[in-house]
Design an enzyme around this catalytic site. Structure first.
Site, PDB file in Angstrom:
ATOM      1  N   LYS A  16       0.852  -1.182   0.000  1.00  0.00           N
ATOM      2  CA  LYS A  16       0.000   0.000   0.000  1.00  0.00           C
ATOM      3  C   LYS A  16       0.889   1.233   0.000  1.00  0.00           C
ATOM      4  O   LYS A  16       1.886   1.303   0.735  1.00  0.00           O
ATOM      5  CB  LYS A  16      -0.908   0.003   1.231  1.00  0.00           C
ATOM      6  CG  LYS A  16      -1.814  -1.216   1.326  1.00  0.00           C
ATOM      7  CD  LYS A  16      -2.818  -1.083   2.444  1.00  0.00           C
ATOM      8  CE  LYS A  16      -3.879  -0.048   2.123  1.00  0.00           C
ATOM      9  NZ  LYS A  16      -4.966  -0.034   3.129  1.00  0.00           N
ATOM     10  N   ASP A 179     -15.072   1.251  10.179  1.00  0.00           N
ATOM     11  CA  ASP A 179     -15.500   1.160   8.778  1.00  0.00           C
ATOM     12  C   ASP A 179     -15.660  -0.298   8.378  1.00  0.00           C
ATOM     13  O   ASP A 179     -15.195  -0.734   7.331  1.00  0.00           O
ATOM     14  CB  ASP A 179     -14.489   1.858   7.870  1.00  0.00           C
ATOM     15  CG  ASP A 179     -15.020   2.092   6.457  1.00  0.00           C
ATOM     16  OD1 ASP A 179     -16.245   1.979   6.257  1.00  0.00           O
ATOM     17  OD2 ASP A 179     -14.217   2.378   5.552  1.00  0.00           O
TER      18      ASP A 179
END
Length: 383
Positions: A16, A179
């Site tokens: 990432k 989330d």
């Protein structure tokens, strides 16, 4: 990780990174996620940190290396497998008996491994919730030519159980996710589901809840009533989100609250007591669990440990013990991390090196890892 052509085992990983050096918000989110991953340690049902490159962070360059989950996110996987889904729930909402399953000729097809292509793709969250993820990239391997493989109700139950286990681990570390949604659950080999994307995660040090400050974009359709109204987040607000995740799973990736796309309208309806109905494909006990997860009073909602126990009661003991055995190496890694010195190799990096001696033997034999293979011992025996 590793060099091709060398004697070391090459391990596929996900990397990432921030797409633009000027994107300060994305960099802050990635740094926050890195801190959470370092703090969390290792667990089978959480995407685990393998390493990070921070040498050029002063130039806006940060690489976060995590486990690679080659089947992608749960939402997309469910959508792509709707056509060949095998429903094992009868018209009354009960799981079919083994005889009924056999009479419906349910069997798993065994797929072969398919050569992979390396590609770079953007990590963009589907905008169903009105939320965009930080702009970032991941270097991964995708199986674009992967054969369709049937999934069944048993798989949905298995993933629900594993997510509860992963979230229960977060609770034990006093971390709230913030989330939790199908788009943030990744699927790895052997039917393993992993909680991912900790960009909104927070550590709860001395308080049992956190107040969200600022007016950043939020995943409205997955948020608990107290989060929508008072912007308070806790492990019990994650439980509400888990209920929405269950709805996503048993509707095979559909968007929650269909027809309600405006945030303030949804908020008013939820405050009035509106809740979604149980998806047709969900067993009755999951419908009850969803209703409990969506209770207005957070204290009346079940804990993740309780949801895990409820689901476990509907699974074979051999299957649940199998998952516990799979997590044993991760528990050991956490223990080694506690006692490690700065020069020691520990964590997943050590585990990968230890596995390098057996990996070549595994690659030399045919793999019959039908996705997922660990969801039910009965079905595995019937292959």
């Amino acid at each position: 990780m590793g060099l091709k052509g060398s004697e070391e085992t090459v391990k596929t990983v996900a990397v990432k990174m921030v797409r633009s050096e000027a994107n300060v918000t994305a960099m802050e989110a990635l740094i926050s996620e890195l801190k959470i991953l370092v703090y969390l340690g290792s667990h089978l049902n959480v995407v685990n940190l393998l390493g990070a490159c921070t040498k050029q962070i002063h130039k806006g360059e940060l690489l976060v290396i995590v486990e690679y989950c080659r089947f992608g996110n749960l939402q997309s996987f469910l959508i792509n497998h709707r056509a060949n889904f095998v429903n094992l729930v009868d018209e009354f909402g009960n799981l079919k008996t083994l005889d009924e399953m056999e009479s419906s000729n349910f069997s798993r097809s065994i797929g072969e491994e398919i050569p992979s292509q390396v590609e770079t793709r953007d990590l963009q969250i589907d905008d169903h919730s009105g939320v965009n993820s930080p702009s970032s990239e991941v270097l991964d391997v995708s199986n674009s030519n992967q054969q369709d493989r049937p999934i069944s109700t048993t798989d949905l139950i298995s993933w629900s159980f594993q997510v509860a286990r992963g979230m229960d681990y977060l609770v034990s570390k006093k971390v709230l996710h913030g989330d939790l949604a199908a788009r943030n659950i990744l699927l790895a080999d052997d039917g393993v589901a992993k909680v991912a994307d900790f960009g909104m995660a927070k550590k709860m040090y001395y308080e049992e809840h956190n107040e969200k400050k600022g007016q950043g974009l939020m995943p409205v359709k997955w948020m608990a009533i107290e989060s929508l109204v008072d912007r308070f987040f806790s492990s019990q607000s994650d439980v509400w989100s888990y209920g929405v995740l269950l709805w996503e799973i048993f509707s095979l990736g559909r968007v929650p609250y269909p027809g309600m796309d405006v945030g303030h309208i949804l908020m008013k309806e939820i405050q009035k007591g509106y809740r979604m109905d149980k998806p047709e494909l969900a067993p009755n006990f999951f419908g009850d669990m969803m209703a409990d997860c969506w209770k207005s009073d957070p204290k009346e909602r079940p804990t993740f440990s309780q949801t895990e126990q409820i689901i476990c009661g509907h699974m074979e003991s051999s299957v649940t013990s199998d998952y516990l055995n799979m997590n044993a190496p991760y528990v050991k890694l956490n223990e080694e991390k506690e006692n490690a010195t700065p020069k020691d190799q520990f964590g997943l990096a050590k585990l990968l090196r230890e596995k390098s001696g057996t990996q070549s033997k595994m690659d030399a034999t045919p793999r019959y890892s039908m996705f997922p293979v660990r969801s039910s011992k009965k079905f595995a025996d019937s292959d």
